[in-house]
Design a protein around this motif. Structure first.
Motif, PDB file in Angstrom:
ATOM      1  N   MET A   1      15.543   0.005 -12.489  1.00 52.63           N
ATOM      2  CA  MET A   1      14.097   0.172 -12.050  1.00 52.63           C
ATOM      3  C   MET A   1      12.852  -0.773 -12.676  1.00 52.63           C
ATOM      4  O   MET A   1      12.115  -1.093 -12.052  1.00 52.63           O
ATOM      5  CB  MET A   1      13.880   1.429 -12.646  1.00 52.63           C
TER       6      MET A   1
ATOM      7  N   PHE B   1       6.003   1.961  -2.317  1.00 55.08           N
ATOM      8  CA  PHE B   1       6.995   2.222  -3.466  1.00 55.08           C
ATOM      9  C   PHE B   1       5.729   2.191  -4.634  1.00 55.08           C
ATOM     10  O   PHE B   1       4.849   1.242  -4.616  1.00 55.08           O
ATOM     11  CB  PHE B   1       7.645   1.121  -3.756  1.00 55.08           C
ATOM     12  N   ASP B   2       6.024   3.127  -5.513  1.00 54.48           N
ATOM     13  CA  ASP B   2       5.184   3.252  -6.650  1.00 54.48           C
ATOM     14  C   ASP B   2       5.336   1.832  -7.492  1.00 54.48           C
ATOM     15  O   ASP B   2       6.676   1.482  -7.820  1.00 54.48           O
ATOM     16  CB  ASP B   2       5.497   4.309  -7.566  1.00 54.48           C
TER      17      ASP B   2
ATOM     18  N   THR C   1       9.780   4.168  -7.196  1.00 55.06           N
ATOM     19  CA  THR C   1      10.077   5.274  -6.255  1.00 55.06           C
ATOM     20  C   THR C   1       9.290   5.140  -4.866  1.00 55.06           C
ATOM     21  O   THR C   1       8.113   4.592  -4.744  1.00 55.06           O
ATOM     22  CB  THR C   1       9.971   6.587  -6.859  1.00 55.06           C
ATOM     23  N   GLN C   2      10.281   5.409  -3.819  1.00 56.11           N
ATOM     24  CA  GLN C   2       9.516   5.265  -2.703  1.00 56.11           C
ATOM     25  C   GLN C   2       8.800   6.306  -2.333  1.00 56.11           C
ATOM     26  O   GLN C   2       9.032   7.439  -2.675  1.00 56.11           O
ATOM     27  CB  GLN C   2      10.743   5.282  -1.634  1.00 56.11           C
ATOM     28  N   TYR C   3       7.699   6.128  -1.548  1.00 57.30           N
ATOM     29  CA  TYR C   3       6.758   7.379  -1.451  1.00 57.30           C
ATOM     30  C   TYR C   3       7.202   7.955  -0.198  1.00 57.30           C
ATOM     31  O   TYR C   3       7.807   7.771   0.742  1.00 57.30           O
ATOM     32  CB  TYR C   3       5.374   6.636  -1.064  1.00 57.30           C
ATOM     33  N   THR C   4       7.171   9.375  -0.483  1.00 57.75           N
ATOM     34  CA  THR C   4       8.067  10.340   0.479  1.00 57.75           C
ATOM     35  C   THR C   4       7.548  10.177   1.955  1.00 57.75           C
ATOM     36  O   THR C   4       8.069  10.494   2.981  1.00 57.75           O
ATOM     37  CB  THR C   4       8.006  11.687   0.004  1.00 57.75           C
TER      38      THR C   4
ATOM     39  N   SER D   1       7.201   2.671 -11.112  1.00 55.38           N
ATOM     40  CA  SER D   1       8.351   3.657 -11.312  1.00 55.38           C
ATOM     41  C   SER D   1       9.388   3.019 -10.117  1.00 55.38           C
ATOM     42  O   SER D   1      10.433   3.293 -10.276  1.00 55.38           O
ATOM     43  CB  SER D   1       8.310   5.174 -11.149  1.00 55.38           C
TER      44      SER D   1
ATOM     45  N   SER E   1       0.702   1.921  -5.467  1.00 56.64           N
ATOM     46  CA  SER E   1       1.887   1.689  -4.789  1.00 56.64           C
ATOM     47  C   SER E   1       1.455   0.114  -3.969  1.00 56.64           C
ATOM     48  O   SER E   1       0.464  -0.383  -3.677  1.00 56.64           O
ATOM     49  CB  SER E   1       1.895   2.618  -3.550  1.00 56.64           C
TER      50      SER E   1
ATOM     51  N   SER F   1      20.285   2.065 -15.228  1.00 54.35           N
ATOM     52  CA  SER F   1      19.372   2.599 -14.135  1.00 54.35           C
ATOM     53  C   SER F   1      18.067   2.272 -14.756  1.00 54.35           C
ATOM     54  O   SER F   1      16.731   1.675 -13.805  1.00 54.35           O
ATOM     55  CB  SER F   1      19.343   4.101 -13.871  1.00 54.35           C
TER      56      SER F   1
END
Length: 154
Positions: free
Chosen positions: A31, A120-121, A126-129, A124, A139, A27
């Motif tokens: 990432m 997306f950040d 990660t998807q912004y919520t 990391s 982002s 993982s």
């Protein structure tokens, strides 16, 4: 000294020496790969936040309303969840001074959908919520091919 004794001594010596092993998880590799893909896109971000058709960027469909003031259509607007106000879907994306509670004289005269960018950040991955017009600090938007390669590996 016999062969068995030499082998035992060699193994004992080898095991007594300190060893440093670095193994990263799958993982973490995925990432970092997605983060690298995002950073490569930094200079190639899309010009438009909203689109009427799907394109090469990772987007989500969002609800859009047509607003009118005293019977005169003012345009199509998106209720930005971060700002909690209606924002025009056409550049320069003018903000109205109100959100879901319409002031007197305003009414919703139609509903449709638009494709909006997803952020997306870039560190990391990660998807912004929230799907927001205001790009969060740090982002980026991702292309579908970048995102698809990430999803296949995850």
């Amino acid at each position: 000294m016999g062969a068995d004794a030499k082998r035992r001594r060699w193994l004992q010596t080898g095991l007594a020496a300190p060893a440093v092993l670095t193994v990263s998880s799958a993982s973490a590799t995925v990432m970092s790969s997605f983060g690298r893909c995002l950073r490569n896109l930094e200079r190639h971000q899309p010009a438009q936040f909203f689109s009427t058709t799907a394109d090469g960027w990772f987007r989500k469909q969002v609800p859009v309303v047509q607003l009118a003031y005293k019977g005169h259509v003012k345009g199509h607007f998106y209720l930005d969840p971060l700002k909690n106000v209606y924002v025009s879907v056409t550049p320069p994306h003018t903000e109205l001074s109100f959100g879901p509670i319409l002031p007197p004289g305003w009414q919703i005269t139609g509903q449709s959908k638009r494709w909006a960018l997803v952020w997306f950040d870039k560190l990391s991955g990660t998807q912004y919520t929230k799907v927001t017009l205001q790009k969060p600090r740090g982002s980026l938007a991702a292309t579908m091919s970048c995102y698809s390669s990430f999803r296949r590996l995850a």
